[in-house]
Scaffold this motif. Structure first.
Motif, short mmCIF file in Angstrom:
data_model
loop_
_atom_site.label_atom_id
_atom_site.label_comp_id
_atom_site.label_asym_id
_atom_site.label_seq_id
_atom_site.Cartn_x
_atom_site.Cartn_y
_atom_site.Cartn_z
N THR A 194 26.42 35.36 49.60
CA THR A 194 25.06 36.05 49.52
C THR A 194 24.27 34.73 48.93
O THR A 194 22.85 34.97 48.95
CB THR A 194 24.98 36.74 48.30
N PHE A 195 24.79 33.60 48.95
CA PHE A 195 23.95 32.33 48.42
C PHE A 195 24.37 31.17 49.23
O PHE A 195 25.73 31.04 49.19
CB PHE A 195 24.15 32.20 47.06
N PRO A 196 23.54 30.30 49.41
CA PRO A 196 22.18 30.39 49.54
C PRO A 196 21.78 31.15 50.65
O PRO A 196 22.47 31.52 51.59
CB PRO A 196 21.72 28.86 49.65
N SER A 197 20.58 31.79 50.78
CA SER A 197 19.97 32.87 51.71
C SER A 197 20.02 32.27 53.13
O SER A 197 20.53 33.15 54.14
CB SER A 197 18.86 33.54 51.14
N ARG A 198 19.63 30.94 53.11
CA ARG A 198 19.52 30.47 54.75
C ARG A 198 20.83 30.23 55.34
O ARG A 198 21.06 30.62 56.54
CB ARG A 198 18.59 29.38 54.78
N TYR A 199 21.71 29.71 54.61
CA TYR A 199 23.10 29.57 55.07
C TYR A 199 24.31 29.81 54.18
O TYR A 199 24.60 29.07 53.13
CB TYR A 199 23.35 28.02 55.57
N PRO A 200 24.55 31.11 54.02
CA PRO A 200 25.27 31.73 52.93
C PRO A 200 26.69 31.26 52.93
O PRO A 200 27.41 31.44 53.88
CB PRO A 200 25.22 33.37 53.05
N LEU A 201 26.97 30.57 51.73
CA LEU A 201 28.34 29.86 51.61
C LEU A 201 29.26 30.56 50.47
O LEU A 201 30.30 30.50 50.59
CB LEU A 201 28.29 28.38 51.43
N MET A 202 28.53 30.94 49.39
CA MET A 202 29.08 31.52 48.23
C MET A 202 28.82 33.11 47.79
O MET A 202 27.79 33.57 48.09
CB MET A 202 28.79 30.53 47.19
N ARG A 203 29.96 33.46 47.45
CA ARG A 203 29.68 35.05 46.96
C ARG A 203 29.56 35.19 45.50
O ARG A 203 30.38 35.11 44.69
CB ARG A 203 30.99 35.68 47.53
N LEU A 204 28.31 34.89 45.13
CA LEU A 204 27.96 34.89 43.77
C LEU A 204 27.49 36.41 43.24
O LEU A 204 27.57 36.36 42.05
CB LEU A 204 26.94 33.90 43.60
N ASP A 205 27.00 37.09 44.15
CA ASP A 205 26.24 38.32 43.74
C ASP A 205 27.44 39.50 43.93
O ASP A 205 28.00 39.51 45.13
CB ASP A 205 25.14 38.63 44.53
N HIS A 206 27.51 40.40 43.06
CA HIS A 206 28.71 41.27 43.21
C HIS A 206 28.33 42.71 42.66
O HIS A 206 27.53 42.98 41.79
CB HIS A 206 29.89 40.99 42.34
N ILE A 207 28.83 43.62 43.16
CA ILE A 207 29.11 45.01 42.64
C ILE A 207 30.37 45.49 42.47
O ILE A 207 31.12 45.55 43.18
CB ILE A 207 28.21 45.96 43.74
N PHE A 208 30.65 45.89 41.29
CA PHE A 208 31.88 46.26 40.76
C PHE A 208 31.73 47.70 40.09
O PHE A 208 30.62 48.13 39.86
CB PHE A 208 32.33 45.61 39.57
N VAL A 209 32.67 48.69 40.51
CA VAL A 209 32.84 50.00 40.11
C VAL A 209 33.79 50.77 39.38
O VAL A 209 34.91 49.83 39.71
CB VAL A 209 32.45 50.99 41.52
N SER A 210 34.05 51.64 38.73
CA SER A 210 34.77 52.15 37.99
C SER A 210 35.59 52.82 38.69
O SER A 210 35.15 53.51 40.02
CB SER A 210 34.37 52.67 36.67
N HIS A 211 36.81 53.33 38.39
CA HIS A 211 37.68 54.28 39.10
C HIS A 211 37.38 55.47 39.55
O HIS A 211 37.74 56.04 40.30
CB HIS A 211 39.10 54.27 38.50
N GLN A 212 36.47 56.19 38.83
CA GLN A 212 35.57 57.35 39.22
C GLN A 212 34.96 57.41 40.47
O GLN A 212 34.45 58.47 40.65
CB GLN A 212 34.89 58.01 37.89
N LEU A 213 34.45 56.20 40.98
CA LEU A 213 33.63 56.05 42.14
C LEU A 213 34.49 55.42 43.24
O LEU A 213 35.43 54.56 43.16
CB LEU A 213 32.52 55.00 41.72
N THR A 214 33.78 55.84 44.43
CA THR A 214 34.32 55.29 45.60
C THR A 214 33.29 54.45 46.23
O THR A 214 31.91 55.09 46.17
CB THR A 214 34.69 56.16 46.54
N VAL A 215 33.50 53.54 47.16
CA VAL A 215 32.71 52.78 47.74
C VAL A 215 32.85 53.24 49.33
O VAL A 215 33.87 53.01 49.99
CB VAL A 215 32.90 51.38 47.60
N LYS A 216 31.72 53.86 50.06
CA LYS A 216 31.83 53.95 51.28
C LYS A 216 31.55 52.92 52.28
O LYS A 216 32.11 52.86 53.50
CB LYS A 216 30.56 55.27 51.72
N LYS A 217 30.85 51.97 51.71
CA LYS A 217 30.44 50.80 52.50
C LYS A 217 29.56 50.10 51.75
O LYS A 217 28.87 50.22 50.69
CB LYS A 217 29.25 51.49 53.69
N ALA A 218 29.92 48.45 52.01
CA ALA A 218 29.19 47.65 51.49
C ALA A 218 28.67 46.49 52.44
O ALA A 218 29.52 45.90 53.07
CB ALA A 218 30.12 46.98 50.20
#
Length: 244
Positions: A194-218
């Motif tokens: 996710t960073f830097p936006s022009r040439y993304p090299l690092m995954r610094l931004d995250h979405i974590f979810v608890s076990h009661q949730l499912t992720v359909k797509k990220a």
């Protein structure tokens, strides 16, 4: 009928100053609008700061999207504020905001209970510090002191998201991944930086979810507009409730 997934976006907006050095909150709102997000977690938001024209960026972006904003200043100097926001058009309940243990620049977190139909979803948004030891303390605070209300069966389905300044190899990331699921690891697609936006090299931004949730797509939004609107790319996840 299955529940329609909720679309959540986390985005470090860099005070709405793009990689072209232009200040443009409207452009940030356009990036979010294109994503059709239901819940938006923003970091590095300026409110009443001279350097960005004294605008309340949280409320300006929310009004452009026909949403409501909750803002927490991690940093306040007289009338000038800087921090995190959660914006949504869904009904909201309890709000909690406060500082996190910080060594350098003051960091904080903001949590909002959001009603999704008949169900409650707790969204915690944060922007962690630049030092490893500091981030571990901050993450420990978020996981253990009531921010996420524990991870028991009866606790509210929860999302922890934001600019964690932590790559997946870091101790901070591993701490979160022990009790929560990384949205980017649940789909078929490989995780994107996710960073830097022009040439993304690092995954610094995250979405974590608890076990009661499912992720359909990220997905990481890599549109032309997203590459110039901020120095981070937005991360988007479609989230559903696991059957009780």
């Amino acid at each position: 009928m299955p529940d329609k997934p909720i679309r959540l976006l986390t985005y470090n907006v860099h005070s709405c100053v793009g990689t072209d050095r232009k200040l443009d909150p409207g452009r940030i709102a356009n990036v979010i609008a294109e994503a059709e997000a239901d819940i938006v977690a923003l970091q590095e938001v300026d409110v009443g700061r001279r350097r960005t024209g004294g605008v309340d960026q949280a409320h300006m972006i929310a009004s452009l999207l026909k949403m409501q904003a909750h803002f927490h200043p991690a940093l306040s100097i007289a009338e000038e504020q800087y921090g995190d926001a959660i914006i949504t058009a869904l009904p909201t309940g309890a709000v909690k905001a406060g500082p996190l243990p910080s060594i350098g620049e003051t960091r904080g977190a903001l949590s909002v209970e959001i009603m999704v139909g008949e169900r409650k979803l707790l969204v915690v948004n944060t922007h962690l510090g630049l030092r490893g030891r500091e981030r571990i303390q901050q993450m420990t605070t978020l996981l253990n002191s009531g921010w996420l209300r524990g991870t028991t069966e009866e606790s509210i389905p929860s999302v922890l998201c934001g600019d964690l300044n932590a790559i997946p190899a870091s101790a901070t990331y591993r701490l979160a991944a022990r009790s929560l699921k990384d949205a980017q690891l649940t789909g078929a697609a490989a995780p994107r930086a996710t960073f830097p936006s022009r040439y993304p090299l690092m995954r610094l931004d995250h979405i974590f979810v608890s076990h009661q949730l499912t992720v359909k797509k990220a997905t990481v939004l890599e549109t032309r507009l997203a590459r110039i609107a901020s120095d981070h790319l937005p991360l988007l996840a479609d989230i559903g409730f696991s059957d009780p």
